[in-house]
Write a protein that holds these residues in place. Structure first.
Motif, PDB file in Angstrom:
ATOM      1  N   ASN A   1      99.128 -11.419   0.613  1.00 12.60           N
ATOM      2  CA  ASN A   1      99.524 -10.961  -0.313  1.00 12.60           C
ATOM      3  C   ASN A   1     100.668  -9.765  -0.488  1.00 12.60           C
ATOM      4  OD1 ASN A   1      98.006  -9.067   0.543  1.00 12.60           O
ATOM      5  ND2 ASN A   1      96.653  -9.230  -1.241  1.00 12.60           N
ATOM      6  N   VAL A  23     104.279  -9.338  -0.228  1.00 10.91           N
ATOM      7  CA  VAL A  23     105.456  -9.964   0.029  1.00 10.91           C
ATOM      8  C   VAL A  23     106.669  -9.088   0.320  1.00 10.91           C
ATOM      9  CG1 VAL A  23     107.204 -11.791  -1.083  1.00 10.91           C
ATOM     10  CG2 VAL A  23     104.628 -11.759  -1.317  1.00 10.91           C
ATOM     11  N   GLU A  34     106.923   4.981  -6.272  1.00 13.08           N
ATOM     12  CA  GLU A  34     106.959   5.076  -7.830  1.00 13.08           C
ATOM     13  C   GLU A  34     105.904   3.941  -8.303  1.00 13.08           C
ATOM     14  OE1 GLU A  34     110.903   3.763  -9.043  1.00 13.08           O
ATOM     15  OE2 GLU A  34     111.890   5.274  -8.275  1.00 13.08           O
ATOM     16  N   LYS A  81     101.087   0.316  -4.098  1.00 11.41           N
ATOM     17  CA  LYS A  81     100.634   1.402  -3.491  1.00 11.41           C
ATOM     18  C   LYS A  81      99.123   1.076  -3.367  1.00 11.41           C
ATOM     19  CE  LYS A  81     101.622   4.833  -6.232  1.00 11.41           C
ATOM     20  NZ  LYS A  81     102.617   4.114  -6.983  1.00 11.41           N
ATOM     21  N   LEU A 140      98.133  -2.279  -3.296  1.00 14.33           N
ATOM     22  CA  LEU A 140      98.121  -3.260  -2.362  1.00 14.33           C
ATOM     23  C   LEU A 140      98.024  -2.834  -1.021  1.00 14.33           C
ATOM     24  CD1 LEU A 140      98.142  -6.216  -3.501  1.00 14.33           C
ATOM     25  CD2 LEU A 140     100.514  -6.045  -3.123  1.00 14.33           C
ATOM     26  N   GLU A 165      96.091   8.361  -7.439  1.00 11.43           N
ATOM     27  CA  GLU A 165      96.878   9.407  -8.333  1.00 11.43           C
ATOM     28  C   GLU A 165      96.269  10.601  -7.812  1.00 11.43           C
ATOM     29  OE1 GLU A 165      99.605   9.263  -9.382  1.00 11.43           O
ATOM     30  OE2 GLU A 165      99.530   6.990  -9.585  1.00 11.43           O
ATOM     31  N   HIS A 221     106.841 -15.874  -5.103  1.00  6.60           N
ATOM     32  CA  HIS A 221     105.428 -15.640  -4.836  1.00  6.60           C
ATOM     33  C   HIS A 221     104.602 -15.697  -5.977  1.00  6.60           C
ATOM     34  CE1 HIS A 221     101.950 -13.577  -3.396  1.00  6.60           C
ATOM     35  NE2 HIS A 221     101.913 -12.689  -4.333  1.00  6.60           N
ATOM     36  N   VAL A 273     107.454  -3.856  -8.772  1.00 10.92           N
ATOM     37  CA  VAL A 273     107.209  -5.090  -8.637  1.00 10.92           C
ATOM     38  C   VAL A 273     106.413  -5.449  -9.906  1.00 10.92           C
ATOM     39  CG1 VAL A 273     105.873  -6.943  -6.989  1.00 10.92           C
ATOM     40  CG2 VAL A 273     107.228  -4.771  -6.121  1.00 10.92           C
ATOM     41  N   ARG A 274     105.431  -4.608 -10.255  1.00  9.86           N
ATOM     42  CA  ARG A 274     104.642  -4.796 -11.548  1.00  9.86           C
ATOM     43  C   ARG A 274     105.435  -5.440 -12.747  1.00  9.86           C
ATOM     44  NH1 ARG A 274     102.144  -0.416 -12.440  1.00  9.86           N
ATOM     45  NH2 ARG A 274     100.043  -0.933 -11.304  1.00  9.86           N
TER      46      ARG A 274
HETATM   47  N1  LIG Z   1     105.048  -6.416  -2.082  1.00  6.19           N
HETATM   48  C1  LIG Z   1     104.411  -7.080  -3.012  1.00  6.19           C
HETATM   49  N2  LIG Z   1     104.163  -8.388  -2.828  1.00  6.19           N
HETATM   50  C2  LIG Z   1     103.500  -8.975  -3.975  1.00  6.19           C
HETATM   51  N3  LIG Z   1     102.779  -8.385  -4.964  1.00  6.19           N
HETATM   52  C3  LIG Z   1     103.072  -7.183  -5.174  1.00  6.19           C
HETATM   53  C4  LIG Z   1     103.625  -6.219  -4.035  1.00  6.19           C
HETATM   54  N4  LIG Z   1     103.832  -5.106  -4.626  1.00  6.19           N
HETATM   55  C5  LIG Z   1     103.324  -5.047  -5.798  1.00  6.19           C
HETATM   56  N5  LIG Z   1     103.081  -6.247  -6.224  1.00  6.19           N
HETATM   57  C6  LIG Z   1     102.068  -6.469  -7.374  1.00  6.19           C
HETATM   58  O1  LIG Z   1     102.588  -5.701  -8.497  1.00  6.19           O
HETATM   59  C7  LIG Z   1     101.452  -5.132  -9.089  1.00  6.19           C
HETATM   60  C8  LIG Z   1     101.504  -3.625  -9.082  1.00  6.19           C
HETATM   61  O2  LIG Z   1     101.110  -3.392  -7.823  1.00  6.19           O
HETATM   62  P1  LIG Z   1     100.075  -1.992  -7.487  1.00  6.19           P
HETATM   63  O3  LIG Z   1      98.983  -1.892  -8.396  1.00  6.19           O
HETATM   64  O4  LIG Z   1      99.520  -2.099  -5.943  1.00  6.19           O
HETATM   65  O5  LIG Z   1     101.155  -0.835  -7.784  1.00  6.19           O
HETATM   66  P2  LIG Z   1     101.073   0.691  -7.559  1.00  6.19           P
HETATM   67  O6  LIG Z   1     102.160   1.314  -6.613  1.00  6.19           O
HETATM   68  O7  LIG Z   1      99.576   1.037  -7.123  1.00  6.19           O
HETATM   69  O8  LIG Z   1     101.272   1.232  -9.061  1.00  6.19           O
HETATM   70  P3  LIG Z   1     100.761   2.457 -10.125  1.00  6.19           P
HETATM   71  O9  LIG Z   1     101.411   3.579  -9.391  1.00  6.19           O
HETATM   72  O10 LIG Z   1     101.488   2.010 -11.262  1.00  6.19           O
HETATM   73  O11 LIG Z   1      99.151   2.428 -10.030  1.00  6.19           O
HETATM   74  C9  LIG Z   1     100.128  -5.630  -8.389  1.00  6.19           C
HETATM   75  O12 LIG Z   1      99.909  -6.873  -9.372  1.00  6.19           O
HETATM   76  C10 LIG Z   1     100.358  -6.019  -6.952  1.00  6.19           C
HETATM   77  O13 LIG Z   1      99.735  -7.264  -6.751  1.00  6.19           O
END
Ligand SMILES: Nc1ncnc2c1ncn2[C@@H]1O[C@H](COP(=O)(O)OP(=O)(O)OP(=O)(O)O)[C@@H](O)[C@H]1O
Ligand SMILES: [Mg+2]
Length: 489
Positions: free
Chosen positions: A164, A166, A194, A199, A201, A265, A349, A382-383
């Protein structure tokens, strides 16, 4: 399953004649002699045994005759082309990693190839290092597959642990490597990046690839709880610890015993709680709120932050000792704008994900739509891309998604332009002009950010606290726009 796999369970390093070597055997299919020569020289130097085919048919014949560890196939070949060759190769051996070579202009083809089971793709002109890295990955996968089989492990499950996340950009590959290296240990890991870079994931992938995978993965949202509540959530409390603590309660640290605990955080954890966290980290023990007894735990700590913790320590808002404890292994997630090449894969994806969620067949983007996505800066990373694709899938009626379904907000906006300044003959106050300009810039940015101060600060590349000071100074009261609303009246 491949018809040949029973005889060749372990391909890497097997003793086959004559194309054998320590690194493995590679099949190269390319109609251009010069490309064959380049690849042969390069791969031979890297220790691979190489076999060359100048047509697809010839290549398939070789593939039916000898076992290979990987195939490198040019997409554009006269006669049987790369796509067809890929399909046939998969029939011969569905575990053979096939690497497609495409011209940059045909990234669409590359995506199609990935859909049809190619292991990876390389665009022309390529760098030698890139080819070597991709092949290394392919042989690494082969090695893992063989090893897993030997261990009678469930391969499917093993790969789904990474499936998952990518990304094929060098920066993401570094992240994968780091995860693989760091996962088995109990070392604390700090994930920085950022918002929306993945993060959480990555934190889950670390846990899933660790020996603790069968145990709990507990997430602590450090941000939104007042200190007392955060501590009782983390460490539990004894009866009577505070008003309302009628019954004793265990905390998340108990729950995470033998598993992993993820502090999302971490920068938001108040200073007083930071000291207690440090103790968990150093001594692997804690006390319940109101309790006297020391409780030992065995947890793996993973933390994430989208702020600069180093800077916070410099400003005295984050404990330095805690920072260094956290910083043992540091995973830096690159923003999406620094790895554009991942956008097609990510888009694909998410198309697949939301396509199947919405009961749609196979969907694809038009080249124009993909271009728009490639051009965007993706401040939400990515979000944000995921949201755009989800929306497009829901709104589209055709299997091909065109640029009309890409919202204006992600299109690269016109470049910022300084207004033309005319200085009146009588002169003008420098200070007044500057502060007037500052004020207007802030107002416009707030409007662009829908009234969200954090976002406005990001857009201006300043800290939210700085923005806040300026709002006060200029007496600006941001109006927050509810999502879905049109502009304020
Ligand atoms: N490399 C990736 N491949 C597939 N999906 C991704 C990837 N990176 C992020 N996503 C998707 O993007 C969304 C945000 O990812 P995630 O919650 O892990 O980000 P985060 O860095 O924790 O963000 P925040 O700082 O806002 O909490 C999720 O739905 C995640 O599945
Ligand atoms: Mg997160």
């Amino acid at each position: 399953m491949s018809p040949r796999s029973p005889e060749s369970p372990v391909r890497a390093g097997s003793t086959l004649e004559p194309a054998t070597s320590r690194r493995g055997a590679i099949l190269v299919m390319d109609d251009e002699e010069i490309m064959r020569d380049i690849l042969e020289t390069l791969l031979t130097r890297e220790g691979y045994a190489v076999r060359l085919a100048s047509t697809g048919a010839e290549g398939l014949e070789l593939a039916r005759t000898y076992p290979f560890d990987a195939a490198v196939v040019d997409v554009m070949m006269p006669g049987l082309d790369g796509m067809q060759a890929l399909e046939e190769l998969r029939k011969i051996d569905d575990e053979l990693p096939v690497i497609m070579i495409t011209a940059y202009a045909s990234v669409e083809n590359a995506i199609l190839a990935m859909k049809r089971g190619a292991f990876d793709y390389i665009t022309k002109p390529f760098k030698n290092d890139e080819v070597v890295a991709v092949l290394r990955n392919a042989s690494e996968r082969n090695r893992l597959v063989a090893e897993n089989r030997a261990l009678r492990q469930n391969i499917q499950e093993r790969y789904s642990k990474f499936a998952n996340i990518v990304g094929r950009s060098p920066k993401m590959r570094q992240v994968f490597d780091l995860i693989i290296q760091a996962a088995p240990s109990r070392s604390t890991i700090l994930i920085q990046g950022e918002s929306g870079t993945g993060k959480e994931l990555v934190a889950r992938a670390i846990h899933a690839n660790s020996p603790r995978a069968d145990r709990a993965f507990v997430t602590v949202n450090s941000g939104n709880l007042p200190p007392d509540l955060l501590e009782s959530t983390l460490f539990g409390h004894v009866r009577g610890a505070f008003t309302g603590a009628v019954n004793p309660k265990k905390g998340l640290c108990d729950l995470a015993d033998k598993g992993s605990i993820f502090f999302d955080e971490i920068g938001n954890v108040p200073l007083e709680t930071q000291a207690k966290l440090l103790r968990v980290m150093q001594e692997r023990e804690f006390m319940r709120l109101g309790g006297m007894e020391t409780i030992r735990v065995d947890v793996r700590i993973i933390a994430a932050t989208n702020v600069d913790l180093k800077q916070m320590t410099d400003e005295g808002r984050f404990r330095e000792d805690l920072y260094y404890r956290l910083h043992v292994i540091n995973v830096q997630l690159p923003p999406l704008r620094e790895r554009n090449e991942d956008i097609p894969l990510l888009a694909q994806h998410f198309l697949r994900k939301y396509g199947s969620e919405n009961g749609r067949g196979s969907l694809e983007l038009t080249p124009e739509a993909l271009d728009l996505l490639m051009d965007c800066d993706w401040p939400g990373n990515v979000r944000e891309l995921e949201n755009v694709i989800e929306r497009a899938v829901v709104l589209s009626s055709a299997p091909r998604i065109g640029s009309d379904l890409i919202p204006d907000s992600v299109r690269r906006s016109p470049a910022f332009q300084m207004p033309r300044l005319t200085v009146p003959p009588e002169g003008i106050s420098f200070k007044d002009v500057i502060s007037d300009f500052e004020k207007r810039l802030i107002e416009s940015t707030l409007e662009a950010a829908g009234g969200v101060q954090k976002r406005a600060a990001e857009l201006l590349h300043i800290k939210p606290t700085t923005l806040n000071e300026m709002l006060k100074r200029f007496d600006i009261r941001p109006k927050r726009r509810k999502s879905g609303d049109a502009s304020p009246p």
